[in-house]
Design a protein around this motif. Structure first.
Motif, short mmCIF file in Angstrom:
data_model
loop_
_atom_site.label_atom_id
_atom_site.label_comp_id
_atom_site.label_asym_id
_atom_site.label_seq_id
_atom_site.Cartn_x
_atom_site.Cartn_y
_atom_site.Cartn_z
N SER A 292 0.82 -1.21 0.00
CA SER A 292 0.00 0.00 0.00
C SER A 292 0.85 1.26 0.00
O SER A 292 0.57 2.22 -0.71
N TRP A 293 1.91 1.26 0.80
CA TRP A 293 2.76 2.44 0.87
C TRP A 293 3.57 2.64 -0.41
O TRP A 293 3.80 3.79 -0.82
N GLU A 294 4.00 1.54 -1.05
CA GLU A 294 4.72 1.69 -2.32
C GLU A 294 3.81 2.24 -3.40
O GLU A 294 4.23 3.02 -4.23
N MET A 295 2.54 1.82 -3.38
CA MET A 295 1.59 2.35 -4.34
C MET A 295 1.39 3.85 -4.13
O MET A 295 1.35 4.63 -5.09
N LEU A 296 1.28 4.27 -2.89
CA LEU A 296 1.12 5.69 -2.58
C LEU A 296 2.36 6.49 -2.99
O LEU A 296 2.25 7.58 -3.57
N ALA A 297 3.55 5.95 -2.73
CA ALA A 297 4.79 6.63 -3.12
C ALA A 297 4.90 6.72 -4.64
O ALA A 297 5.30 7.76 -5.18
N SER A 298 4.53 5.66 -5.33
CA SER A 298 4.58 5.68 -6.80
C SER A 298 3.59 6.69 -7.36
O SER A 298 3.87 7.37 -8.36
N LEU A 299 2.45 6.80 -6.72
CA LEU A 299 1.45 7.79 -7.15
C LEU A 299 1.98 9.21 -6.96
O LEU A 299 1.79 10.06 -7.82
N LEU A 300 2.68 9.44 -5.86
CA LEU A 300 3.29 10.76 -5.64
C LEU A 300 4.34 11.07 -6.71
O LEU A 300 4.42 12.20 -7.20
N ILE A 301 5.15 10.10 -7.05
CA ILE A 301 6.16 10.31 -8.09
C ILE A 301 5.48 10.64 -9.42
O ILE A 301 5.90 11.57 -10.13
N ALA A 302 4.43 9.89 -9.77
CA ALA A 302 3.72 10.14 -11.03
C ALA A 302 3.07 11.52 -11.04
O ALA A 302 3.13 12.24 -12.05
N ILE A 303 2.47 11.92 -9.93
CA ILE A 303 1.86 13.25 -9.85
C ILE A 303 2.92 14.33 -10.00
O ILE A 303 2.71 15.34 -10.69
N GLY A 304 4.08 14.13 -9.38
CA GLY A 304 5.17 15.11 -9.50
C GLY A 304 5.66 15.25 -10.93
O GLY A 304 5.93 16.36 -11.40
N VAL A 305 5.77 14.14 -11.65
CA VAL A 305 6.21 14.20 -13.05
C VAL A 305 5.15 14.90 -13.92
O VAL A 305 5.49 15.71 -14.79
#
Length: 63
Positions: A16-29
């Protein structure tokens, strides 16, 4: 599905936390590449960096 995700966040599980971190990276890009909002471009590096550091930390969480 949503309850599994939320319980994974509460119990500090990796998925769950990796999915949230990946979502943050995608939003930042996405914030970095958009040409309209200056505030989004301004904060894109911070959001991407936060997601990256978060991903590194949560990769040590248990499955």
């Amino acid at each position: 599905m949503i309850s599994d995700f939320m319980s994974g966040l509460v119990r500090l599980r990796r998925g769950s936390w990796e999915m949230l971190a990946s979502l943050l990276i995608a939003i930042g890009v996405i914030m970095l590449m958009q040409p309209v909002f200056l505030w989004a471009y301004t904060y894109s590096f911070i959001v991407t960096l936060t997601g990256t550091i978060m991903f590194i930390i949560v990769s040590h969480f248990p499955e």
